[in-house]
Design a protein around this motif. Sequence first.
Motif, PDB file in Angstrom:
ATOM      1  N   ARG A 129       0.862  -1.185   0.000  1.00  0.00           N
ATOM      2  CA  ARG A 129       0.000   0.000   0.000  1.00  0.00           C
ATOM      3  C   ARG A 129       0.902   1.241   0.000  1.00  0.00           C
ATOM      4  NH1 ARG A 129      -5.293   0.205  -1.005  1.00  0.00           N
ATOM      5  NH2 ARG A 129      -5.730  -1.395   0.571  1.00  0.00           N
ATOM      6  N   PRO A 131       1.785   5.419  -0.016  1.00  0.00           N
ATOM      7  CA  PRO A 131       1.210   6.551   0.734  1.00  0.00           C
ATOM      8  C   PRO A 131       0.007   7.172   0.044  1.00  0.00           C
ATOM      9  CG  PRO A 131       3.605   6.679   0.727  1.00  0.00           C
ATOM     10  CD  PRO A 131       3.243   5.549  -0.191  1.00  0.00           C
ATOM     11  N   SER A 132      -0.062   7.073  -1.289  1.00  0.00           N
ATOM     12  CA  SER A 132      -1.205   7.621  -2.024  1.00  0.00           C
ATOM     13  C   SER A 132      -2.463   6.775  -1.868  1.00  0.00           C
ATOM     14  CB  SER A 132      -0.856   7.720  -3.514  1.00  0.00           C
ATOM     15  OG  SER A 132      -0.639   6.416  -4.055  1.00  0.00           O
ATOM     16  N   GLY A 133      -2.298   5.556  -1.318  1.00  0.00           N
ATOM     17  CA  GLY A 133      -3.418   4.631  -1.196  1.00  0.00           C
ATOM     18  C   GLY A 133      -3.441   3.575  -2.280  1.00  0.00           C
ATOM     19  N   GLN A 134      -2.634   3.756  -3.343  1.00  0.00           N
ATOM     20  CA  GLN A 134      -2.593   2.791  -4.441  1.00  0.00           C
ATOM     21  C   GLN A 134      -2.024   1.456  -3.958  1.00  0.00           C
ATOM     22  OE1 GLN A 134      -0.119   4.015  -7.712  1.00  0.00           O
ATOM     23  NE2 GLN A 134      -0.677   2.260  -9.004  1.00  0.00           N
ATOM     24  N   ARG A 527       5.519  18.068  -6.449  1.00  0.00           N
ATOM     25  CA  ARG A 527       4.379  17.152  -6.480  1.00  0.00           C
ATOM     26  C   ARG A 527       4.842  15.790  -6.024  1.00  0.00           C
ATOM     27  NH1 ARG A 527       4.225  19.699 -11.433  1.00  0.00           N
ATOM     28  NH2 ARG A 527       4.941  17.835 -12.514  1.00  0.00           N
ATOM     29  N   THR A 528       3.986  15.075  -5.359  1.00  0.00           N
ATOM     30  CA  THR A 528       4.318  13.727  -4.908  1.00  0.00           C
ATOM     31  C   THR A 528       3.749  12.713  -5.876  1.00  0.00           C
ATOM     32  OG1 THR A 528       4.252  14.474  -2.631  1.00  0.00           O
ATOM     33  CG2 THR A 528       4.150  12.106  -3.005  1.00  0.00           C
ATOM     34  N   SER A 529       4.618  11.795  -6.319  1.00  0.00           N
ATOM     35  CA  SER A 529       4.195  10.786  -7.282  1.00  0.00           C
ATOM     36  C   SER A 529       3.331   9.739  -6.608  1.00  0.00           C
ATOM     37  CB  SER A 529       5.423  10.124  -7.913  1.00  0.00           C
ATOM     38  OG  SER A 529       6.063   9.307  -6.970  1.00  0.00           O
ATOM     39  N   SER A 530       2.789   8.845  -7.415  1.00  0.00           N
ATOM     40  CA  SER A 530       1.874   7.833  -6.905  1.00  0.00           C
ATOM     41  C   SER A 530       2.540   6.860  -5.963  1.00  0.00           C
ATOM     42  CB  SER A 530       1.259   7.058  -8.077  1.00  0.00           C
ATOM     43  OG  SER A 530       2.270   6.406  -8.817  1.00  0.00           O
ATOM     44  N   HIS A 531       3.876   6.723  -6.030  1.00  0.00           N
ATOM     45  CA  HIS A 531       4.517   5.800  -5.099  1.00  0.00           C
ATOM     46  C   HIS A 531       5.320   6.532  -4.029  1.00  0.00           C
ATOM     47  CE1 HIS A 531       7.112   6.169  -8.675  1.00  0.00           C
ATOM     48  NE2 HIS A 531       8.140   6.038  -7.864  1.00  0.00           N
ATOM     49  N   GLY A 532       4.878   7.745  -3.710  1.00  0.00           N
ATOM     50  CA  GLY A 532       5.374   8.411  -2.515  1.00  0.00           C
ATOM     51  C   GLY A 532       6.687   9.131  -2.676  1.00  0.00           C
ATOM     52  N   THR A 534       9.087  12.377  -4.509  1.00  0.00           N
ATOM     53  CA  THR A 534       8.874  13.774  -4.851  1.00  0.00           C
ATOM     54  C   THR A 534       9.046  14.028  -6.333  1.00  0.00           C
ATOM     55  OG1 THR A 534       9.621  14.464  -2.685  1.00  0.00           O
ATOM     56  CG2 THR A 534       9.689  16.128  -4.413  1.00  0.00           C
TER      57      THR A 534
END
Length: 558
Positions: A129, A131-134, A527-532, A534
């Motif tokens: 899981r 940090p974005s929830g993905q 911006r923060t990418s989908s896998h946490g 920067t």
Amino acid sequence: MKSLTGLDATFLYLETPEMPMHVGSFNLCELPAGFKGSFHKAVQKHIASRMHLAPIFSRKLMAVPFDLGHPLWVEAEAVDVDFHIRRVPCSAQKPMSLVQAHTLVAKLHGKPIDRNHPLWEFYVFDAIRLPSGQLVGGFFSKIHHAALDGKGGVMLANAMLDMGPVPRDVAPPDPTRGRKLASGLTAGKMIGSVFSSSLGQLAKLAKSLPAAASTLARQTATGAAGGARPRLKLAPSTPFNTGISPDRVFVTATLPLAECKAMGKAVGGSLNDLVLWICSTALRSYLAQQHDLPEKSLVAAMPVSLREAGASDTANLGNQVSMSLVELGTHIAHPLKRMNAIMASTGKVKTSMQSLKSLLPTDYPSLLAPWLVGGAGKAALNAYGKSGLAGRLPMVANLAISNVPGPTVPLYLAGAKLLSFHPLSIVLHGLALNITIQTYAGQVDFGIVAGKKALPHAQDLASAIEAAFVEAQGLLGASAPPAPAAKPVTPRKTAVASATLLGKSPSVKRATRLKISAVPNKNKTSRTSSHGTTRSPSVRTSKTKTRAQTGTARRAAA
């Protein structure tokens, strides 16, 4: 039967429980839409169908009688896929967090590979899981450094992975190919190969000595004529220069590749120069926070590949590298002057390597090497680490930094898209921090591995790398992707020379100076990418700004 080279065998000779000598990578994997079932099982099936593409999967070690010479690679009788490709306990119902995955990878990376089997292990995470929830899968690889180097790992990945979600068709193994099993080798044949290979190495060494001596003499004469004598500088004492235990820490960072390349060019350097500056700035910040910043520059041990460009033979993945030393300028507060110092240091390395690259050996005579290197050498290194001398005696380097060019397009494993390619490498007694960088599909992935005691605040260093990138953006004043037809930049040599002599920032063009600012542009947001990790706005120098700067410079010159 194939004998290991001296360099490959050295990674076996020096290995101890505290210093496992394998490398690897940790990949986050975007599972196919609607995927159901076990990602672990899918990966097992995928790898099992392609193991014949690279001998590394089926070769294991065999010692020469009485340890008279380097070990041999022989074909394993069988390869146990369940042993080599293991499932990490997690599921969609009970996924791991990214922090938990990093912690487990660090623990696994600190354990040696079982030498009774082929020297590789893969670990598959069914669910992580972010940090974005993905929810994603994960893949951690361990392959002994005796079997491949960094570029060899990239070659292996290109052979085993796909360029799209639909796996390509792979021809089955050739049933007529002969397999040289250990049972077919005799002691006499193995001992004979040791003597013959050692004689060959001695003859090769004798043949190369005149050319090496001539090249070194020319370099020394050139240095003397220029008023600079080559001398060895010892690195300052840092928390990274200490003995280690099997305990490891592992953290990551990801930056956009296009911006890093653009900023490297903006100062007349390369991507490698920019990456070293980011590492230097992050290390300076981290050590200052810990009140351990030395007054002298930190020195990085940096591997240099000797492999031919475009090499793709997966039957020859062994080590073809040498080592260089780069001063990181961490003692210099001014960020652009620090960049100049790094570029001057890497420029010297590049110049010396161009003339010495073909002469640097990756092999040495096999006879009695296990006794000399694996016996006396390993005992000395082990005593050095466990006695506390590693923290008291000066070293030639403070850490290892390696930059590996990786795949330029996304790769797929069993239909899952690899979102990241964070590498993991080796730490040693006295050199307890390793930062390995790999470019992958438009991003720059940092893998930071260290002895647990040497880097107690590992995440702070990863965050400092991201902060250093933002600082670079502020210094260069760029906010968009580079223009497709960028104007030529000042050659590297000119930029370094002018900045060093005048004490000013490097030039983008002859009449255009960079705006110096120690504070990042506050208008830029990350911006923060989908896998946490920067992500930051892209870099671009506008034509209007360039023309304005050029006009100002011309008026000043007048």
